[in-house]
Design a protein around this motif. Sequence first.
Motif, mmCIF file in Angstrom:
data_model
loop_
_atom_site.group_PDB
_atom_site.id
_atom_site.type_symbol
_atom_site.label_atom_id
_atom_site.label_comp_id
_atom_site.label_asym_id
_atom_site.label_seq_id
_atom_site.Cartn_x
_atom_site.Cartn_y
_atom_site.Cartn_z
ATOM 1 N N ASP A 168 0.923 -1.103 0.210
ATOM 2 C CA ASP A 168 0.108 0.096 0.000
ATOM 3 C C ASP A 168 0.800 1.204 -0.090
ATOM 4 O O ASP A 168 0.624 2.189 -0.820
ATOM 5 C CB ASP A 168 -0.976 0.112 1.361
ATOM 6 N N LEU A 169 1.811 1.153 0.895
ATOM 7 C CA LEU A 169 2.973 2.374 0.918
ATOM 8 C C LEU A 169 3.435 2.391 -0.506
ATOM 9 O O LEU A 169 3.766 3.639 -1.022
ATOM 10 C CB LEU A 169 3.863 2.060 1.957
ATOM 11 N N ALA A 170 3.919 1.437 -1.184
ATOM 12 C CA ALA A 170 4.600 1.674 -2.350
ATOM 13 C C ALA A 170 3.735 2.377 -3.374
ATOM 14 O O ALA A 170 4.241 3.094 -4.213
ATOM 15 C CB ALA A 170 4.967 0.306 -3.025
ATOM 16 N N GLY A 171 2.457 1.870 -3.289
ATOM 17 C CA GLY A 171 1.544 2.409 -4.308
ATOM 18 C C GLY A 171 1.186 3.962 -4.114
ATOM 19 O O GLY A 171 1.335 4.821 -4.982
ATOM 20 N N ILE A 172 1.169 4.512 -2.893
ATOM 21 C CA ILE A 172 0.960 5.784 -2.628
ATOM 22 C C ILE A 172 2.355 6.716 -2.793
ATOM 23 O O ILE A 172 2.411 7.895 -3.267
ATOM 24 C CB ILE A 172 0.702 6.012 -0.984
ATOM 25 N N ALA A 173 3.493 5.889 -2.641
ATOM 26 C CA ALA A 173 4.740 6.549 -2.952
ATOM 27 C C ALA A 173 4.979 7.004 -4.401
ATOM 28 O O ALA A 173 5.388 7.714 -4.899
ATOM 29 C CB ALA A 173 5.777 5.720 -2.304
ATOM 30 N N GLN A 174 4.629 5.964 -5.233
ATOM 31 C CA GLN A 174 4.639 5.978 -6.572
ATOM 32 C C GLN A 174 3.744 7.142 -7.184
ATOM 33 O O GLN A 174 3.958 7.935 -7.969
ATOM 34 C CB GLN A 174 4.367 4.814 -7.275
ATOM 35 N N GLU A 175 2.560 7.009 -6.620
ATOM 36 C CA GLU A 175 1.642 8.169 -6.928
ATOM 37 C C GLU A 175 2.000 9.445 -6.362
ATOM 38 O O GLU A 175 1.983 10.693 -7.260
ATOM 39 C CB GLU A 175 0.275 7.924 -6.354
ATOM 40 N N ARG A 176 2.483 9.782 -5.464
ATOM 41 C CA ARG A 176 2.751 11.153 -5.070
ATOM 42 C C ARG A 176 4.233 11.675 -5.369
ATOM 43 O O ARG A 176 4.578 12.682 -5.669
ATOM 44 C CB ARG A 176 2.822 11.124 -3.253
ATOM 45 N N ASP A 177 5.215 10.625 -5.687
ATOM 46 C CA ASP A 177 6.373 11.047 -6.604
ATOM 47 C C ASP A 177 6.189 11.546 -7.828
ATOM 48 O O ASP A 177 6.449 12.562 -8.324
ATOM 49 C CB ASP A 177 7.344 9.710 -6.541
ATOM 50 N N LYS A 178 5.087 10.842 -8.456
ATOM 51 C CA LYS A 178 4.615 11.400 -9.842
ATOM 52 C C LYS A 178 3.707 12.755 -9.891
ATOM 53 O O LYS A 178 4.243 13.632 -10.555
ATOM 54 C CB LYS A 178 3.723 10.478 -10.524
ATOM 55 N N GLU A 179 2.933 12.763 -8.802
ATOM 56 C CA GLU A 179 2.414 14.087 -8.709
ATOM 57 C C GLU A 179 3.074 15.259 -8.299
ATOM 58 O O GLU A 179 2.888 16.482 -8.708
ATOM 59 C CB GLU A 179 1.044 13.771 -7.737
ATOM 60 N N PHE A 180 3.882 15.128 -7.290
ATOM 61 C CA PHE A 180 4.695 16.377 -6.608
ATOM 62 C C PHE A 180 6.292 16.189 -7.250
ATOM 63 O O PHE A 180 6.830 17.689 -7.089
ATOM 64 C CB PHE A 180 4.722 16.193 -5.365
ATOM 65 N N GLY A 181 6.763 15.332 -7.774
ATOM 66 C CA GLY A 181 8.015 15.585 -8.226
ATOM 67 C C GLY A 181 9.285 15.716 -7.252
ATOM 68 O O GLY A 181 10.004 16.279 -7.609
ATOM 69 N N PHE A 182 9.029 14.967 -6.199
ATOM 70 C CA PHE A 182 10.010 15.182 -4.951
ATOM 71 C C PHE A 182 11.464 14.871 -5.579
ATOM 72 O O PHE A 182 11.715 14.014 -6.303
ATOM 73 C CB PHE A 182 9.672 14.092 -3.851
ATOM 74 N N ARG A 183 12.405 15.806 -4.894
ATOM 75 C CA ARG A 183 13.737 15.552 -5.421
ATOM 76 C C ARG A 183 14.151 14.255 -4.782
ATOM 77 O O ARG A 183 15.048 13.476 -5.385
ATOM 78 C CB ARG A 183 14.656 16.535 -4.650
ATOM 79 N N TYR A 184 13.758 13.876 -3.412
ATOM 80 C CA TYR A 184 14.394 12.829 -2.957
ATOM 81 C C TYR A 184 12.966 11.703 -2.804
ATOM 82 O O TYR A 184 12.110 11.874 -2.302
ATOM 83 C CB TYR A 184 14.759 12.961 -1.368
#
Length: 307
Positions: free
Chosen positions: A243-259
Amino acid sequence: MLIRSVISGALASFLSIAAAGAQDTRNLLESKESLYNNIYVYEQAPYRSMTFGHNRRIYTESVYNTRDELDLPVDYTRFMTASVMYTKDIRSILEIGFGGGRTAWYLHRFLPKVQVTSVELDPTVLELAKKYFGIKEEPNFHVANRDGRLFVQESKERYDIILIDAYRGPFVPFHLLTKEFYQLVKDHLAEGGVVAQNVEPSTMLFDAAVKTIHSVFPQVDFYEAGGNIVMVAYPGDERKPEDLAGIAQERDKEFGFRYKLADMLAQRKRIDIDNGQVIDAKAKVLTDDFAPVEALKTIERHNRKLP
């Protein structure tokens, strides 16, 4: 904020404390003595550091890359942002312990529509953060000069993420490390909210700190971060890795975090806190009515330096 990370290259040289003044190539930009700290701001381009003197030792509190405001040179500050993949919503973030403000500013830059509030006890720290660390008031970014616990106690707000990164020398101020404090924090979390705390693992209070936060939050995840430990704690059921992996992928894509959140998730650790094999079974849950006399005296003085 406390930094004990081992960082390679120029930054490692920058963070080290020279054995003698002649060996220290950093430029002292400013030093100030406040009610709470002896503060020194150094520069060795492109990095600036805010350091506190405590018991004849120097502790680096924050590091700023003057050429890249989105850089988080210190490992644990990056892992504090792992909390973003745990929370149900991202509408408001509270940080207790501002220092040079790098974590809060990073989150503000990538989440400009999110209300980020940081609380810092020492007004001189705020003054120097604004002067040397690229910090300024902007919409949805606010820094309050207040004791963190009193701020939470008086607040009527609920937050999706609460970050705890307040240090005095090598220790978290005791009143920010008790069961009653964590209960207060829990009461100010929004539904699906999480807490992330930076803890120095080599102190004698580490096991007690883990037991104490676990006494309020049944779920605690650990991230080893260059010598520090970031604990992410939350109520309810365990957040499963998939579940965390799915959210991480979505939010990395949405917000473009450096890390990337997905990269940090790979460092997640779960341990059995109650079996006594990793965390000392004899460690005590810290409470407001059981604290060292020195800590109580400090609290009575509103965490000011003892004479």
